[in-house]
Structure formats: structure tokens, C-alpha cells
Enzyme design. Structure first.
Site, PDB file in Angstrom:
ATOM      1  N   CYS A 128      65.086  93.678  46.645  1.00  0.00           N
ATOM      2  CA  CYS A 128      64.715  94.225  45.391  1.00  0.00           C
ATOM      3  C   CYS A 128      64.766  95.596  45.348  1.00  0.00           C
ATOM      4  O   CYS A 128      64.871  96.274  46.317  1.00  0.00           O
ATOM      5  CB  CYS A 128      63.164  93.608  44.928  1.00  0.00           C
ATOM      6  SG  CYS A 128      62.735  93.677  43.506  1.00  0.00           S
ATOM      7  N   CYS A 148      62.157  97.412  43.495  1.00  0.00           N
ATOM      8  CA  CYS A 148      60.761  97.882  42.907  1.00  0.00           C
ATOM      9  C   CYS A 148      60.439  99.007  43.702  1.00  0.00           C
ATOM     10  O   CYS A 148      59.699  99.945  43.166  1.00  0.00           O
ATOM     11  CB  CYS A 148      60.019  96.831  42.217  1.00  0.00           C
ATOM     12  SG  CYS A 148      59.602  95.857  43.678  1.00  0.00           S
ATOM     13  N   LYS A 177      60.021  82.841  40.093  1.00  0.00           N
ATOM     14  CA  LYS A 177      58.919  83.847  40.212  1.00  0.00           C
ATOM     15  C   LYS A 177      58.459  84.143  38.902  1.00  0.00           C
ATOM     16  O   LYS A 177      59.072  84.863  37.709  1.00  0.00           O
ATOM     17  CB  LYS A 177      59.770  84.949  40.698  1.00  0.00           C
ATOM     18  CG  LYS A 177      58.947  86.341  41.187  1.00  0.00           C
ATOM     19  CD  LYS A 177      59.654  87.564  41.779  1.00  0.00           C
ATOM     20  CE  LYS A 177      58.635  88.597  42.008  1.00  0.00           C
ATOM     21  NZ  LYS A 177      59.304  89.639  42.618  1.00  0.00           N
ATOM     22  N   ARG A 231      51.279  94.951  45.128  1.00  0.00           N
ATOM     23  CA  ARG A 231      51.726  96.292  44.402  1.00  0.00           C
ATOM     24  C   ARG A 231      51.135  97.352  45.195  1.00  0.00           C
ATOM     25  O   ARG A 231      51.522  98.393  45.144  1.00  0.00           O
ATOM     26  CB  ARG A 231      51.738  96.137  42.729  1.00  0.00           C
ATOM     27  CG  ARG A 231      52.710  95.012  42.312  1.00  0.00           C
ATOM     28  CD  ARG A 231      52.529  94.895  40.809  1.00  0.00           C
ATOM     29  NE  ARG A 231      53.394  93.909  40.349  1.00  0.00           N
ATOM     30  CZ  ARG A 231      53.491  93.473  39.326  1.00  0.00           C
ATOM     31  NH1 ARG A 231      52.597  93.645  38.219  1.00  0.00           N
ATOM     32  NH2 ARG A 231      54.356  92.241  39.001  1.00  0.00           N
ATOM     33  N   GLU A 254      65.932  77.531  36.011  1.00  0.00           N
ATOM     34  CA  GLU A 254      66.271  78.628  37.113  1.00  0.00           C
ATOM     35  C   GLU A 254      66.854  78.023  38.253  1.00  0.00           C
ATOM     36  O   GLU A 254      67.544  78.325  38.835  1.00  0.00           O
ATOM     37  CB  GLU A 254      64.990  79.399  37.310  1.00  0.00           C
ATOM     38  CG  GLU A 254      64.707  80.053  36.130  1.00  0.00           C
ATOM     39  CD  GLU A 254      65.324  81.684  35.887  1.00  0.00           C
ATOM     40  OE1 GLU A 254      66.321  81.713  36.976  1.00  0.00           O
ATOM     41  OE2 GLU A 254      65.221  82.352  35.107  1.00  0.00           O
ATOM     42  N   LYS A 283      57.181  81.395  43.294  1.00  0.00           N
ATOM     43  CA  LYS A 283      56.015  82.394  43.733  1.00  0.00           C
ATOM     44  C   LYS A 283      55.574  82.692  42.294  1.00  0.00           C
ATOM     45  O   LYS A 283      56.303  82.701  41.254  1.00  0.00           O
ATOM     46  CB  LYS A 283      57.010  83.536  44.021  1.00  0.00           C
ATOM     47  CG  LYS A 283      55.910  84.763  44.150  1.00  0.00           C
ATOM     48  CD  LYS A 283      56.626  85.971  44.820  1.00  0.00           C
ATOM     49  CE  LYS A 283      55.954  87.209  45.077  1.00  0.00           C
ATOM     50  NZ  LYS A 283      56.689  88.446  45.480  1.00  0.00           N
ATOM     51  N   TYR A 328      50.331  85.648  54.267  1.00  0.00           N
ATOM     52  CA  TYR A 328      49.687  86.890  55.184  1.00  0.00           C
ATOM     53  C   TYR A 328      48.471  86.103  55.827  1.00  0.00           C
ATOM     54  O   TYR A 328      48.249  86.735  56.908  1.00  0.00           O
ATOM     55  CB  TYR A 328      49.144  87.726  53.987  1.00  0.00           C
ATOM     56  CG  TYR A 328      50.111  88.379  52.974  1.00  0.00           C
ATOM     57  CD1 TYR A 328      50.907  89.333  53.373  1.00  0.00           C
ATOM     58  CD2 TYR A 328      50.157  87.568  51.749  1.00  0.00           C
ATOM     59  CE1 TYR A 328      51.890  89.785  52.408  1.00  0.00           C
ATOM     60  CE2 TYR A 328      51.032  88.213  50.640  1.00  0.00           C
ATOM     61  CZ  TYR A 328      51.897  89.005  51.095  1.00  0.00           C
ATOM     62  OH  TYR A 328      52.696  89.563  50.143  1.00  0.00           O
TER      63      TYR A 328
END
Length: 330
Positions: A123, A125, A198, A208, A236, A251, A316
Site C-alpha cells: 500500500c 498510505c 476491506k 493508523r 469484489e 478485513k 496481533y
């Protein structure tokens, strides 16, 4: 009561051994993918404030992290890079540099821990000065121009040694463009783990914070999916299959288990549930306050993703979950 005839389902729940014999879904270390945030600098192992137990690590700490994953039997890692703020630009150039932070991390992991499967998040971002997942024109993310930079990023990650490319940007045509770019560059055997579905979710906040990727203006609702939509998710998924995806990511996971199930049933492809940062942070916060039993709720949550149809889970909690499994097996 003697004249009643009914099914006694509880017979198969009477002991731990019997419950184990008829258990339909079971979580294994091989099901888990651990996300890691690699940062520039040296001697950095800094906890993300909103994600207790998750760290920014510099390359000199990376081998220690990978040693731990291998010791636990976690076979896969997905790498996110966090460049210096002053390196970011409007094009996301640091994402596709040969010596970019992710590219260096991939090379190091594959050199020192070749048995680990390394997945590269693809990505822009984290690398743009505006925090969006593509190139901006007139205040809008330009879909087709963004595809060029995303493809260049994917190729650079494959050349660094990534085993799997995981494009997460939600541009139209990103799977087709990256597949073509990889094939043209000679990486025909590198699979795509596409972020197929997503959603524009409120569950991404802590990520973020970790990736330093909050948009400087607006939001991502013009390219990430609208949470109320179900049929669009299936479109999608069908599109990504047609365009060459090998794995399909949904996600977030927990609030979208219905989508995980439908994507699996509709496509038959390997489905990956992304147990995202907000889902992680909520449980950590509740556990720290003594409101929930962290071990039990983590294992129940991850097992629900398997039950819904996920073949793999990005989480995580991967390290914690394996330790819980080991405790249960003692």
C-alpha cells in the site's frame, strides 16, 4: 418424563476428552500470521500506545522478533513499514525504493530466517505525506495512476524476496495490475494475498497510530467498502478471483464473519480473516481492567473466525494465542 423421546446432545459434552473428540474446528499455530511494524533507526523497540504488546522495531531488533516467532511455531509474518516522516511525499515513493524499510526488512528475514513465509503489505498510505492509499488529483485519489505506483511497489517487494504480496489499497483493478506487473518482471510464482473485501471501518484506529497513516484530509470511504454492503463484497471477491488473486482477505474480521463465510462458500479460495487493531485493543483494554478473561476471549474469538470459514488469520494475538494453545496441551 419417562415417556418423553428427545435427543440428548449433552452426551457429547460430558468430559473434556469427549468434547475434544467431536470438536469441529481447532486453532493451530499454522493458521496464524503475525503483523510486524518495522521502523527506521537503531535500537528501537517501542510499544504502540493504543496496542499493548505490539511494538515498532528497528532492523537491529528484527532477528530477535523472528527468533521468537520461529520458537513458537508461527510460520508467517506480514511486514508493514514505517518510514521517516521527512521521507514521505505525494507519490508514496519510499514504498517502492530498493532500499526502502520494507524491502530491507524482507531481505533480512529471508536471509536469517528462510523458513518463515514473508508477506509484504502493499500500500502507499504509510509512505504518502497525505496518508491516502494512492496518488491525489484535485482532492480525489486517482485510481489508475495509483495502480502504477502500487505495481512498482509490489515488484520491488518481490525482488527483495517476499514470498507473498498482499495489496491492501482497494483501488479498482489493483489485483490485475499487480499480477501483470509481477508476471512481466519474472515473478510468476509469487502469490497474491489480496485484501479483497476491506471495509471503511472504525476498527482501524490503533493501526493508523502504529503505521502513522491517518489521512491528513477526508477519509477512505471513496475506495474502501461501505460497512452495510454484503452483495458488493461478493462482487469484489469474484472480481479478485478473475484478476488472479490466490488468497482472499476479509478485513475486519469479527464484525464481518458473515462475509468471511459467504466469500469462502462462494469462491472456495483460501480465505484470510484480518483480526484488526481495534478488535485487539478492545480486548487488551478490557482485560487490563479485569473485565474479561483475556485467554478465554481471545481463543473464542479466533476460533469463531475459523468456524466462519477462515483458513488463515492475521492477528496481533498470534504470539499470545500460541502460548495459550501450549498451556492447554500441558
Amino acid at each position: 418424563m419417562a415417556d418423553l423421546h428427545f435427543r440428548r446432545h449433552r452426551r457429547l459434552r460430558t468430559t473434556p476428552g469427549i468434547r475434544a473428540m467431536v470438536r469441529e474446528n481447532e486453532l493451530r499455530p499454522n493458521d496464524l500470521i503475525y503483523p510486524i511494524f518495522v521502523v527506521e533507526g537503531e535500537n528501537v523497540r517501542k510499544e504502540v500506545p493504543s496496542m499493548p504488546g505490539v511494538y515498532h522495531v528497528s532492523l537491529d531488533y528484527l532477528d530477535t522478533e523472528m527468533d521468537e516467532l520461529e520458537s513458537l511455531g508461527i510460520p508467517s509474518v506480514i511486514v508493514f513499514g514505517v518510514p521517516h516522516e521527512e521521507e514521505k511525499d505525494a507519490e508514496g515513493t519510499p514504498a517502492f525504493l530498493k532500499d526502502g524499510i520494507v524491502q530491507r526488512a524482507i531481505r533480512q528475514i529471508k536471509e536469517n530466517h528462510p523458513a518463515l513465509t514473508v508477506i509484504a503489505d502493499t500500500c502507499l498510505c504509510q509512505y504518502t505525506d497525505h496518508g491516502h492509499c494512492g496518488v491525489i488529483h484535485n482532492g480525489y485519489v486517482d485510481n489508475d495512476e495509483s495502480l502504477r505506483n502500487l505495481t512498482e511497489t509490489a515488484v520491488s517487494q518481490a525482488e527483495a524476496g517476499a514470498d507473498i504480496i498482499a495489496p491492501s489499497n482497494m483501488m479498482d483493478g489493483f489485483t490485475a495490475a499487480i499480477r501483470e506487473g509481477l508476471d512481466r518482471a519474472g515473478h510468476v510464482t509469487v502469490p497474491l494475498m489480496s485484501y479483497t473485501v476491506k471495509y471503511a471501518s472504525a476498527f482501524y484506529g490503533p493501526f493508523r497510530d502504529a503505521a502513522h497513516s491517518t489521512p491528513s484530509f477526508g477519509d477512505r470511504k471513496t475506495y474502501q467498502m461501505d460497512p452495510p454492503n454484503r452483495l458488493e463484497a461478493l462482487k469484489e471477491a469474484e472480481t479478485d478471483v478473475e484478476e488472479g488473486a490466490d488468497f482472499l482477505i476479509v478485513k475486519p474480521a469479527l464484525a464481518y464473519l458473515d462475509i468471511v463465510r459467504e466469500v469462502k462458500e462462494r469462491t472456495g479460495y483460501p480465505v484470510v480473516a484480518y483480526n484488526v487493531s481495534g478488535e485487539y485493543a478492545m480486548i487488551k483494554a478490557a482485560a487490563q481492567n479485569g473485565w474479561v478473561n483475556e485467554k478465554d476471549i481471545v481463543m473464542e474469538k479466533l476460533t469463531s473466525m475459523k468456524r466462519a470459514g477462515a483458513d488463515l488469520i492475521v492477528t496481533y494475538f498470534a504470539k499470545d494465542a500460541v502460548r495459550y494453545m501450549q498451556e492447554n496441551n500441558k
